[in-house]
Design a protein around this motif. Structure first.
Motif, mmCIF file in Angstrom:
data_model
loop_
_atom_site.group_PDB
_atom_site.id
_atom_site.type_symbol
_atom_site.label_atom_id
_atom_site.label_comp_id
_atom_site.label_asym_id
_atom_site.label_seq_id
_atom_site.Cartn_x
_atom_site.Cartn_y
_atom_site.Cartn_z
ATOM 1 N N LEU A 1 12.244 7.418 -1.759
ATOM 2 C CA LEU A 1 10.767 7.718 -1.415
ATOM 3 C C LEU A 1 10.197 8.224 -2.580
ATOM 4 C CD1 LEU A 1 11.021 8.257 2.499
ATOM 5 C CD2 LEU A 1 10.192 6.032 1.440
ATOM 6 N N GLN A 2 10.515 9.260 -3.022
ATOM 7 C CA GLN A 2 10.347 10.134 -4.050
ATOM 8 C C GLN A 2 10.101 9.331 -5.335
ATOM 9 O OE1 GLN A 2 12.803 13.754 -4.135
ATOM 10 N NE2 GLN A 2 10.995 14.874 -2.925
ATOM 11 N N THR B 1 0.949 -1.139 -0.117
ATOM 12 C CA THR B 1 0.121 0.044 0.032
ATOM 13 C C THR B 1 0.749 1.228 0.008
ATOM 14 O OG1 THR B 1 -1.819 -1.189 1.262
ATOM 15 C CG2 THR B 1 -1.758 1.231 1.229
ATOM 16 N N THR B 2 0.593 2.123 -0.886
ATOM 17 C CA THR B 2 1.339 3.403 -0.903
ATOM 18 C C THR B 2 0.923 4.270 -0.065
ATOM 19 O OG1 THR B 2 1.610 3.201 -3.427
ATOM 20 C CG2 THR B 2 1.791 5.490 -2.370
ATOM 21 N N ALA C 1 9.914 6.147 -5.914
ATOM 22 C CA ALA C 1 8.824 4.830 -5.681
ATOM 23 C C ALA C 1 7.479 5.580 -5.604
ATOM 24 C CB ALA C 1 9.321 3.899 -4.395
ATOM 25 N N TRP C 2 7.003 6.715 -4.999
ATOM 26 C CA TRP C 2 5.951 7.197 -4.491
ATOM 27 C C TRP C 2 5.817 8.581 -4.730
ATOM 28 C CZ3 TRP C 2 6.804 4.050 0.649
ATOM 29 C CH2 TRP C 2 6.614 2.910 0.437
ATOM 30 N N CYS D 1 13.252 2.613 4.992
ATOM 31 C CA CYS D 1 12.282 2.375 3.699
ATOM 32 C C CYS D 1 11.778 0.901 3.703
ATOM 33 C CB CYS D 1 12.732 3.016 2.421
ATOM 34 S SG CYS D 1 13.781 1.978 1.612
ATOM 35 N N HIS E 1 3.654 10.623 -5.380
ATOM 36 C CA HIS E 1 2.133 11.250 -4.818
ATOM 37 C C HIS E 1 2.203 11.285 -3.298
ATOM 38 C CE1 HIS E 1 1.349 11.807 -8.906
ATOM 39 N NE2 HIS E 1 1.080 10.603 -9.209
ATOM 40 N N THR E 2 3.350 10.597 -2.643
ATOM 41 C CA THR E 2 3.238 10.618 -1.268
ATOM 42 C C THR E 2 3.917 11.823 -0.786
ATOM 43 O OG1 THR E 2 3.494 8.143 -1.033
ATOM 44 C CG2 THR E 2 4.405 9.387 0.710
ATOM 45 N N LEU F 1 10.196 -0.924 0.565
ATOM 46 C CA LEU F 1 10.854 -0.646 -0.242
ATOM 47 C C LEU F 1 12.426 -1.101 -0.163
ATOM 48 C CD1 LEU F 1 9.750 3.157 -0.935
ATOM 49 C CD2 LEU F 1 9.099 1.148 -2.387
#
Length: 347
Positions: A28-29, A2-3, A31-32, A141, A34-35, A146
């Protein structure tokens, strides 16, 4: 997997350690994208990394004491994160984290936890030994699903900082920067030995530049080095900012320094580092990308001061004893300087 919608990173200091967090942010950026990422960082350290894109910063002023903590808690009041990455085990940071609300509170494994760290987290990173600090931070992570498989910094440098550095170091003369002072006094080498290496580099036709921050201790060390020099180097001590220092490092071929923040800043911009290691283990806290040019007397220090080889003492042990840096001789450093110069084709 889950993101997560939101992640809070807590690593307030020091300069070297916050540079180690930047690759995690990039992971992190990537992979995700929009997080939402929020980083609670120290006041000084924010001056170095506070313009990283797509990242919210909340400043912690540790000099303000309890008021500094309250300011962070006020800034985050009413918010709850999907995950908190609590990447600092000091008591002050553990207390600071209490006021940050998060469903998942990820911290260090038991062997690396201290100062009641276990009371403010509910998950832990994998228990490993023998890791560089950057890899340990990168592993935060992993509980999220991740894996940090690449390391990238790309810390922004403003045009005005680049212009200032070009003005100080014009042309393409091979340049040795010397940052002689660590925040830990027992990691510092002697002024006379720095001066001897600087004189050797100057005699080989290199431009030699003394750098450092504006503190009284750094000025005192710089003055001692200058007094011992036969050839006066360019002295930029106290004249730069963190961004200007990053730009200076990017124009130099080599940095001579003990275990310090500038060591990791230089590594982040791809500049080779001649690190001086006796009090600390270069495999844990040396320049991450390339430690070939470091002088490593850590094992010798462990045997002399602790009575055991480095392989038999806890990973990350500091040997900050009076005289420990005297294990590093001038000839040891000149040998690494010459090796680096040959690698750069600047002999």
């Amino acid at each position: 997997m889950t993101t997560p919608a939101s992640i809070c990173l807590l690593r307030t200091s020091a300069i070297g350690d916050v540079t180690h967090v930047v690759p995690l942010v990039r992971t992190l950026q990537q992979a995700w994208p929009h997080t939402s990422l929020t980083w609670v960082v120290g006041k000084l350290e924010r001056k170095l990394i506070g313009d990283l894109p797509d990242l919210e910063f909340v400043t912690f002023d540790k000099a303000a004491g309890w008021a500094g903590m309250r300011a962070v808690h006020t800034a985050l009041r009413g918010r709850r994160f999907d995950a908190l990455l609590q990447m600092q085990v000091a008591m002050r940071s553990n207390l600071l984290s209490v006021g940050i609300k998060a469903d998942r509170r990820i911290g260090y494994d038991r062997a690396r936890a201290k100062d009641l760290h276990g009371l403010v987290i509910n998950e832990r990173i994998p228990a490993r030994t023998g890791e560089h600090v950057l890899d340990a931070i990168g592993s935060f992570c992993e509980p999220l699903g991740l894996k940090q498989t690449s390391v990238r910094w790309d810390i922004p440098i403003p045009d005005e900082a680049l212009a200032w550095a070009a003005e100080q170091l014009p042309g393409d003369t091979p340049t040795l920067l010397v940052s002689p002072t660590s925040s830990h006094a027992q990691r510092n080498w002697s002024a006379e030995r720095y001066a001897a290496v600087m004189g050797h580099a100057a005699a080989r036709g290199w431009r030699v530049v003394l750098i450092g921050g504006p503190s009284a201790g750094e000025r005192t060390m710089a003055d001692a080095v200058l007094a011992a020099c036969q050839r006066t180097p360019l002295d930029l001590t106290g004249k730069d900012t963190l961004k200007k220092l990053l730009a200076l490092l990017g124009r130099a071929q080599l940095l001579l320094t003990p275990d310090s923040g500038p060591m990791h800043m230089a590594n982040a911009v791809g500049t080779k580092v001649l690190g001086l290691h006796a009090a600390s283990n270069p495999n844990r806290s040396g320049p991450y990308s390339d430690r070939r040019w470091c002088v490593d007397k850590y094992d010798e220090a462990a045997r002399k001061y602790l009575g055991r080889p480095a392989s038999e003492i806890p990973w990350g042990s500091k040997i900050e004893k009076p005289g420990v840096m005297d294990l590093i001789g001038v000839d040891d450093v000149i040998e690494r300087y010459e090796a680096a110069a040959r690698e750069l084709d600047l002999s």
